[in-house]
Write a protein that holds these residues in place. Structure first.
Motif, PDB file in Angstrom:
ATOM      1  N   UNK A  97      68.659  -8.895 -24.084  1.00  0.00           N
ATOM      2  CA  UNK A  97      68.187  -9.866 -25.087  1.00  0.00           C
ATOM      3  C   UNK A  97      69.349 -10.649 -25.679  1.00  0.00           C
ATOM      4  N   UNK A  98      69.298 -11.957 -25.520  1.00  0.00           N
ATOM      5  CA  UNK A  98      70.305 -12.898 -26.023  1.00  0.00           C
ATOM      6  C   UNK A  98      71.727 -12.551 -25.583  1.00  0.00           C
ATOM      7  N   UNK A  99      71.854 -11.783 -24.497  1.00  0.00           N
ATOM      8  CA  UNK A  99      73.172 -11.435 -23.965  1.00  0.00           C
ATOM      9  C   UNK A  99      73.958 -10.492 -24.853  1.00  0.00           C
ATOM     10  N   UNK A 100      73.268  -9.762 -25.739  1.00  0.00           N
ATOM     11  CA  UNK A 100      73.940  -8.908 -26.723  1.00  0.00           C
ATOM     12  C   UNK A 100      74.379  -7.554 -26.166  1.00  0.00           C
ATOM     13  N   UNK A 101      73.961  -7.206 -24.957  1.00  0.00           N
ATOM     14  CA  UNK A 101      74.421  -5.964 -24.352  1.00  0.00           C
ATOM     15  C   UNK A 101      73.390  -4.864 -24.236  1.00  0.00           C
ATOM     16  N   UNK A 102      72.339  -4.900 -25.035  1.00  0.00           N
ATOM     17  CA  UNK A 102      71.298  -3.877 -24.961  1.00  0.00           C
ATOM     18  C   UNK A 102      70.148  -4.374 -24.096  1.00  0.00           C
ATOM     19  N   UNK A 103      69.510  -3.442 -23.384  1.00  0.00           N
ATOM     20  CA  UNK A 103      68.396  -3.759 -22.488  1.00  0.00           C
ATOM     21  C   UNK A 103      67.080  -3.449 -23.175  1.00  0.00           C
ATOM     22  N   UNK A 104      66.130  -4.392 -23.086  1.00  0.00           N
ATOM     23  CA  UNK A 104      64.820  -4.231 -23.718  1.00  0.00           C
ATOM     24  C   UNK A 104      63.720  -4.510 -22.704  1.00  0.00           C
ATOM     25  N   UNK A 105      62.650  -3.719 -22.773  1.00  0.00           N
ATOM     26  CA  UNK A 105      61.518  -3.856 -21.853  1.00  0.00           C
ATOM     27  C   UNK A 105      60.645  -5.036 -22.246  1.00  0.00           C
ATOM     28  N   UNK A 106      60.097  -5.700 -21.231  1.00  0.00           N
ATOM     29  CA  UNK A 106      59.181  -6.804 -21.459  1.00  0.00           C
ATOM     30  C   UNK A 106      58.497  -7.195 -20.168  1.00  0.00           C
ATOM     31  N   UNK A 107      57.704  -8.256 -20.247  1.00  0.00           N
ATOM     32  CA  UNK A 107      57.007  -8.784 -19.072  1.00  0.00           C
ATOM     33  C   UNK A 107      57.446 -10.218 -18.824  1.00  0.00           C
ATOM     34  N   UNK A 108      57.484 -10.572 -17.553  1.00  0.00           N
ATOM     35  CA  UNK A 108      57.828 -11.937 -17.154  1.00  0.00           C
ATOM     36  C   UNK A 108      56.658 -12.851 -17.500  1.00  0.00           C
TER      37      UNK A 108
ATOM     38  N   UNK B  37      65.833 -19.377 -14.133  1.00  0.00           N
ATOM     39  CA  UNK B  37      65.317 -19.290 -15.503  1.00  0.00           C
ATOM     40  C   UNK B  37      64.101 -18.383 -15.511  1.00  0.00           C
ATOM     41  N   UNK B  38      64.026 -17.536 -16.537  1.00  0.00           N
ATOM     42  CA  UNK B  38      62.945 -16.573 -16.622  1.00  0.00           C
ATOM     43  C   UNK B  38      62.492 -16.462 -18.075  1.00  0.00           C
ATOM     44  N   UNK B  39      61.189 -16.504 -18.277  1.00  0.00           N
ATOM     45  CA  UNK B  39      60.615 -16.313 -19.607  1.00  0.00           C
ATOM     46  C   UNK B  39      60.195 -14.866 -19.756  1.00  0.00           C
ATOM     47  N   UNK B  40      60.526 -14.267 -20.904  1.00  0.00           N
ATOM     48  CA  UNK B  40      60.226 -12.857 -21.150  1.00  0.00           C
ATOM     49  C   UNK B  40      59.475 -12.709 -22.466  1.00  0.00           C
ATOM     50  N   UNK B  41      58.406 -11.909 -22.444  1.00  0.00           N
ATOM     51  CA  UNK B  41      57.721 -11.469 -23.663  1.00  0.00           C
ATOM     52  C   UNK B  41      58.067  -9.995 -23.806  1.00  0.00           C
ATOM     53  N   UNK B  42      58.934  -9.700 -24.762  1.00  0.00           N
ATOM     54  CA  UNK B  42      59.389  -8.321 -24.960  1.00  0.00           C
ATOM     55  C   UNK B  42      58.287  -7.470 -25.581  1.00  0.00           C
TER      56      UNK B  42
END
Length: 124
Positions: free
Chosen positions: A85-96, A103-108
């Protein structure tokens, strides 16, 4: 109505066959198991020879791996992924929610949304 059903079946057959294909040609967009960590990252094959391929990942990293560590790029809208998320280093689950090249849109899962680059995402 019959022609619509036949077309839908034909599309389903084509899609199921595509997922079985093994990417191995220079220029193929693939998912690689980067450093064998169990996550699949998108990239493009730079070269292929002797059962090995060199992948240039969308985040800029490069690695040479055996074909068994590569699968065809199969990300689609609605698929679950994890993104940085926002290149901050942590990984978060979501759907494309959208795809367009890198380019990819994500709904976390927590309700946030973002449009980012495929190089910041991975799948299991």
């Amino acid at each position: 109505m019959k022609s619509f059903v036949a077309a839908a079946i034909a599309i389903g057959v084509m899609c199921s066959c595509a997922s079985v294909a093994t990417a191995q040609t220079k220029g193929d967009w693939v998912l690689g198991n980067y450093k064998g960590a169990g996550y699949w990252f998108p990239g493009v094959i730079d070269s292929a020879s002797g059962g090995k391929v060199t992948i240039r990942y969308d985040d800029g990293d490069k690695e040479t791996v055996s074909l068994s560590e590569v699968r065809p790029y199969d990300w689609v809208i609605g698929m679950k992924v994890e993104c940085n998320y926002k290149g901050a280093g942590d990984w978060y689950a979501g759907k494309i929610t959208s795809l367009g090249g890198e380019k990819i849109g994500i709904a976390y899962d927590d309700g946030d949304k973002e449009t980012t680059r495929t190089g910041r995402c991975r799948s299991r």
